[in-house]
Enzyme design. Structure first.
Site, PDB file in Angstrom:
ATOM      1  N   ARG A 580      18.238  41.903  44.382  1.00 28.53           N
ATOM      2  CA  ARG A 580      18.894  40.921  43.528  1.00 28.53           C
ATOM      3  C   ARG A 580      18.255  39.566  43.772  1.00 28.53           C
ATOM      4  O   ARG A 580      17.762  39.285  44.859  1.00 28.53           O
ATOM      5  CB  ARG A 580      20.397  40.833  43.833  1.00 28.53           C
ATOM      6  CG  ARG A 580      21.140  42.154  43.713  1.00 28.53           C
ATOM      7  CD  ARG A 580      22.598  41.975  44.112  1.00 28.53           C
ATOM      8  NE  ARG A 580      23.299  43.243  44.194  1.00 28.53           N
ATOM      9  CZ  ARG A 580      23.900  43.834  43.166  1.00 28.53           C
ATOM     10  NH1 ARG A 580      23.917  43.230  41.983  1.00 28.53           N
ATOM     11  NH2 ARG A 580      24.509  44.994  43.313  1.00 28.53           N
ATOM     12  N   GLY A 582      17.742  35.274  41.738  1.00 33.76           N
ATOM     13  CA  GLY A 582      18.129  34.372  40.668  1.00 33.76           C
ATOM     14  C   GLY A 582      17.665  34.846  39.309  1.00 33.76           C
ATOM     15  O   GLY A 582      18.219  34.471  38.278  1.00 33.76           O
ATOM     16  N   PHE A 583      16.648  35.720  39.274  1.00 34.30           N
ATOM     17  CA  PHE A 583      16.112  36.225  38.012  1.00 34.30           C
ATOM     18  C   PHE A 583      16.953  37.374  37.459  1.00 34.30           C
ATOM     19  O   PHE A 583      16.861  37.705  36.293  1.00 34.30           O
ATOM     20  CB  PHE A 583      14.681  36.724  38.237  1.00 34.30           C
ATOM     21  CG  PHE A 583      14.570  37.684  39.379  1.00 34.30           C
ATOM     22  CD1 PHE A 583      14.869  39.023  39.215  1.00 34.30           C
ATOM     23  CD2 PHE A 583      14.194  37.240  40.635  1.00 34.30           C
ATOM     24  CE1 PHE A 583      14.782  39.903  40.267  1.00 34.30           C
ATOM     25  CE2 PHE A 583      14.099  38.122  41.698  1.00 34.30           C
ATOM     26  CZ  PHE A 583      14.393  39.454  41.513  1.00 34.30           C
ATOM     27  N   VAL A 586      17.146  44.237  40.109  1.00 32.45           N
ATOM     28  CA  VAL A 586      16.091  45.240  39.943  1.00 32.45           C
ATOM     29  C   VAL A 586      16.656  46.609  40.311  1.00 32.45           C
ATOM     30  O   VAL A 586      17.292  46.774  41.359  1.00 32.45           O
ATOM     31  CB  VAL A 586      14.871  44.924  40.830  1.00 32.45           C
ATOM     32  CG1 VAL A 586      13.798  45.996  40.659  1.00 32.45           C
ATOM     33  CG2 VAL A 586      14.295  43.569  40.490  1.00 32.45           C
ATOM     34  N   LYS A 600      13.657  45.501  35.963  1.00 29.77           N
ATOM     35  CA  LYS A 600      14.287  44.207  36.213  1.00 29.77           C
ATOM     36  C   LYS A 600      15.094  43.798  34.988  1.00 29.77           C
ATOM     37  O   LYS A 600      14.542  43.624  33.896  1.00 29.77           O
ATOM     38  CB  LYS A 600      13.243  43.137  36.521  1.00 29.77           C
ATOM     39  CG  LYS A 600      13.882  41.785  36.833  1.00 29.77           C
ATOM     40  CD  LYS A 600      12.872  40.760  37.304  1.00 29.77           C
ATOM     41  CE  LYS A 600      12.025  40.272  36.158  1.00 29.77           C
ATOM     42  NZ  LYS A 600      11.167  39.144  36.565  1.00 29.77           N
ATOM     43  N   ASP A 701       2.499  27.822  21.965  1.00 30.29           N
ATOM     44  CA  ASP A 701       3.704  27.161  22.461  1.00 30.29           C
ATOM     45  C   ASP A 701       4.023  27.498  23.903  1.00 30.29           C
ATOM     46  O   ASP A 701       5.027  27.043  24.440  1.00 30.29           O
ATOM     47  CB  ASP A 701       4.911  27.546  21.581  1.00 30.29           C
ATOM     48  CG  ASP A 701       4.715  27.078  20.144  1.00 30.29           C
ATOM     49  OD1 ASP A 701       4.084  26.025  19.978  1.00 30.29           O
ATOM     50  OD2 ASP A 701       5.170  27.780  19.234  1.00 30.29           O
TER      51      ASP A 701
END
Length: 920
Positions: A580, A582-583, A586, A600, A701
């Site tokens: 685990r 902050g993203f 998994v 993920k 971008d």
């Protein structure tokens, strides 16, 4: 007379005392500028300064040497150093001095200056001018210096060694090397030098020339090397050199020649292959042509493959027509444009070349190609040639008489060049246009003499024709018909696109039951093409009932349905959680064919069109990246606002488990050899990521830094930034370090500013973990030891304490400790407080590479064979990706054609798309 001597003696003694006093005051000022003063030095009294550690005086108490290398000094170097008029040697290398490098101008006795590996920020104007006795000047690894130009060393005619690598030098090299007749070693690597190599290098006695890894890069040819007969080691890699490799037959002592990562063209000369002392040569990632070079067994390491344009890969001679066309290209100086387009061993497949049914070249059309140089006599070897267009270039020299022998020639256009000499006499069958060459047919010194009347078929406009009117009429009609057909085709295509846009909307909304089932299909399958061919793929949201976010998406990416991911992860079961952060979370999964994956499920992702565009642009790159030190991104899934990424699974866990939990996991502790190898793998992987971030071909971008960041702005390096230990593939090395303060550079922790230097800092922390076997942040330890970087820096103040910090499981023999000291020093540089003081990852690779080489067998395999070359530019990597997928596209003004590579676009057997029926 005797009285005069009695009076003179006190004056001499007084002068000596006065001179000694001057040096004492100067040394005291120098001591006061250091923080703290060196051990045994005083900042309040200059008594007995000649006996201070590191100071050597002559019999008159004049300071002749100051040696304070590796004394952990900080502070500045006082400008009073210039008052030590008898100073011969100054050694202050490997400290932490900062501020301005003072002027040493006109210190006529100064012979050696060592200021390398400090933190100086600027150079005094003319700091090194007038040093008539100078033999060695070393400023290497002062990366924080403000940009400065090459110093004035014109009066240092006895200079032997010059080391200014990684010192922010910029601009061209002066043409002074003919006067520096004693110069043997010059190291200018890792700067921002540019321009061409000065001609005076050709008259020098330089043995070791290191000018590699310039930020912008030297340009022009390397022809000057052919006259540098004393060369032994030549590092010119990672520049922008063009043209052919020169004749090096006079350079008999070259043993190490690094020419990779330039834009060199033409065949590899035999004089290079036959160099008697050559042991190490690298030519990869150029635009070299001709036969694949085969070096003798005496050359121990050869790196040649990797984005060159050889006609074959086995060393066999090129086909006769290819050989001839390469000779023709040689007349033009082997332009890069012809190298890029004229590759392979079948000239009939090359652009600007047309062949007949018997594969004989009948047309060479090189009009308006900005060619310079001369028309090669080798054209006469194309015996079936009918049409030759060389008009509107900048060609010089004469028209070869041998062209008149081409019995099939019907068109020769050399108009609008700068040709000179006589005009050959062609038969009346040849449509010959030589207009726009004002000096052609005019012999020197004859005024207006030498007209074109000697050529057959007249024509005052320089256009000699036979049957020209009928042929021109036919050509004009054919041109008009072709133009009309092209116009009609364009109109039809535009009309089709307009209809499709109206029918499906701007992003090509997908309708039908297949989409509702989460099945991804290619609309071009019936035409024999698939997603890997660059055809638009319908990317569904995989949510039934809501089709609003389904878009066409270019690229051959693996799209996996949400249903499949739910099945293979047991509906994202807690039992399958791998980690685990902050993203997001998994999960472990296994596909129907047994392929293990890591899924993920990202959180806090951007939404809306811009977020979707950025995510798609990233995926377009990430799914194509293949590098032996990076965990591969295999596919992705978009489900409403969910974003899921699928990676290859690393079954043996992470580096941290092998470093800190090896007992719990039943592993043996990592040896020092394993640790250094892992560190090198990490450095190479992150260096490759950084090379991607520096390119700009990605989505307009998408900021380059976002390639490293992904959608989660808290992430340290890329979403695909899982670096793996490649030799045995046992485990991954997490370099995504968000949320752990111990890994974060100060500027990131305070401002959130992300640069490649933040990654370098984190890498330095990984090195510290590898050295010490301690975690970056360990709250179980006392406060003064819990933060690894802070504790590590305190230990480094006294280098005698370094052996005490090393992980006790490492067997520290003498050889190992030598290696450890080098890695400790690298870790310290990488974690410097200021970003500009940290090296780039290429420097880390250069430091660690030789350490790993010590353990490699004598017959080495090239590290890059199992992945995209670490030093490959992104356009070159794109070329390989497209070759993997059997595509050809245009990038800028460069055409990328199909080539072959052994690197798979995705693991063998992995499907293009996966539906729910594929799950287990």
């Amino acid at each position: 007379m005797l009285r005069r001597h009695h009076l003179l003696l006190p004056l001499l003694l007084f002068s000596a005392v006065l001179a000694a006093g001057d040096d004492g005051a100067t040394v005291l000022n120098i001591a006061s500028s250091f923080r703290p003063p060196p051990t045994g030095w005083s900042s309040t009294s200059s008594d007995n300064y000649c006996k201070w550690p590191g100071i050597t005086c002559d019999t008159s108490n004049r300071v002749i040497s100051i040696n304070l290398s590796s004394k952990s000094l900080s502070g500045t170097l006082s400008p009073d150093i210039a008052a030590l008029s008898e100073l011969r040697t100054l050694s202050l290398q490997r400290n932490a001095l900062s501020g301005t490098v003072p002027s040493f101008a006109n210190l006529s006795s100064l012979q050696e200056v060592y200021l390398d590996s400090n933190g100086f920020t600027s150079i005094s104007p003319n700091a090194f001018s007038g040093l008539t006795s100078l033999q060695t000047l070393s400023l290497s690894n002062n990366a924080g210096l403000s940009p400065w130009s090459f110093p004035d060393l014109s009066q240092s005619t006895g200079l032997v060694e010059l080391q200014l690598d990684n010192t922010s030098l910029f601009g061209p090299l002066p043409n002074i090397f003919a006067s520096l007749s004693s110069l043997k070693n010059i190291r200018l690597s890792y700067n921002n030098l540019n321009g061409t190599l000065p001609a005076s290098l050709g008259g020098s006695m330089i043995q070791n020339l290191w000018i590699n890894n310039q930020a912008g890069g030297f340009t022009g040819t390397i022809q000057v090397l052919s006259n540098m007969t004393q060369l032994s080691q030549v590092w010119l890699h990672k520049n922008m050199f063009t043209g052919p490799i020169p004749d090096l037959s006079k350079c008999l002592d070259i043993f190490d020649l690094q020419l990779r990562d330039n834009q060199l063209t033409g065949p590899v000369p035999k004089s290079l292959i036959d160099l008697p002392a050559l042991k190490n040569v690298s030519l990869s990632n150029n635009k070299l042509q001709g036969p694949f070079p085969i070096f003798p067994s005496s050359v121990e390491k050869v790196v040649v493959d990797g984005n060159n344009n050889f006609c074959d890969n086995d060393g066999a001679p090129c086909s006769p027509q290819v050989t001839t066309l390469l000779e023709i290209a040689g007349g033009f100086g082997y332009p890069a444009s012809l190298s890029d387009s004229w590759s392979g061993n079948d000239a009939c497949q090359w652009p600007f070349i047309t062949c007949d049914a018997q594969n004989n070249v009948i047309t060479v059309n090189l009009a308006k190609k900005n060619l310079v140089g001369m028309i090669s006599p080798a054209f006469v070897n194309l015996t079936a040639l009918k049409n030759l267009n060389l008009n509107d270039n900048q060609l010089t020299g004469s028209i070869p008489d041998g062209l008149t022998q081409l019995s099939s020639l019907r068109l020769l256009d050399v108009s609008n060049n700068n040709l000179t000499g006589d005009i050959p006499k062609f038969s009346g069958l040849v449509n010959f246009n030589f207009s726009g060459n004002s000096l052609l047919g005019k012999s020197s010194g004859s005024g207006e003499g030498g007209s074109a009347s000697g050529a057959s078929g007249g024509g005052s406009d320089g256009n000699l024709k036979s049957g020209g009117s009928s042929k021109n009429s036919i050509a004009m009609i054919a041109g008009i018909v072709a133009g009309v057909l092209i116009f009609v085709a364009v109109v039809c295509f535009v009309s089709y696109k307009c209809v499709m846009n109206k029918k499906y909307g701007k992003f090509g909304m997908v309708e039908g039951s297949d989409a509702e089932k989460g099945v991804v299909k290619s609309p071009a399958n019936s035409g024999g093409m698939n997603g890997n061919g660059g055809v638009a793929v319908e990317m569904q949201s995989q949510s039934s009932g809501n089709h609003s976010d389904r878009h066409f998406f270019e690229g051959g990416n693996v799209v996996i349905s949400m249903q499949v991911l739910r099945q293979v992860t047991d509906n994202f079961s807690e039992a399958n959680v791998l980690g685990r952060g902050g993203f997001g979370v998994v999960y472990k999964g296994e596909l129907h064919d047994g392929t293990k994956i890591a899924v993920k499920r990202m959180e806090c992702v951007s939404t809306g069109t811009k977020g979707m565009n950025e995510f798609q642009a990233e995926i377009a790159v990430l799914t194509k990246v293949r590098h032996r030190h990076l965990v591969a991104l295999l596919g992705y899934c978009i489900n409403g606002n969910d974003r899921l990424l699928v990676y290859e699974y690393m079954p043996q866990g992470t580096l941290s488990q092998h470093l800190f939990e090896w007992r719990e996991n039943g592993h043996a502790p990592l040896t020092w050899k394993q640790r250094v190898t892992i560190a090198l793998d990490v450095a190479r992987g992150v260096e490759y990521l950084h090379s991607l971030a520096q390119q700009s071909f990605i989505h307009r971008d998408l900021k380059p830094s976002n390639i490293l960041l992904g959608d989660d702005m808290r992430a340290k390096v890329a979403d695909f930034g899982l670096v793996k230990n490649a030799p045995d593939g046992k485990y991954s090395v997490e370099t995504r370090l968000a949320g752990t303060f111990g890994y974060l550079a100060p500027e990131y922790a305070a401002t959130g500013r992300v640069t490649t230097k933040v990654d370098v800092y984190a890498f330095g922390v990984v090195l510290m973990e590898i050295i010490t076997g301690r975690k970056a942040l360990d709250e179980t330890l006392p406060d003064e030891k819990s933060h690894l970087v802070t504790w590590f820096r305190r230990v480094l103040v006294n280098k005698d304490n370094i052996p005490k910090m090393v992980d006790e499981t490492i067997n520290c023999d003498e050889e190992t400790m030598t290696s450890i000291f080098k890695v400790v020093e690298l870790a310290g540089h990488c974690t410097a407080r200021e970003p500009y003081q940290r090296p780039d990852m290429g420097h880390a690779v250069n430091v660690l590479g030789p350490l790993v080489e010590l353990w490699k067998p004598s017959t080495q395999q090239d590290d890059e064979h199992s992945g995209i070359d670490l030093h490959m530019s992104l356009p070159q990597a794109l070329l390989r990706w497209q070759a993997d997928e059997g595509t050809s596209t245009m990038y800028g003004d460069i055409s990328y054609s199909d080539t072959h590579t052994s690197i798979p676009a995705k693991p063998s057997g992995f499907p293009d798309t996966l539906s729910s029926s594929d799950g287990r």
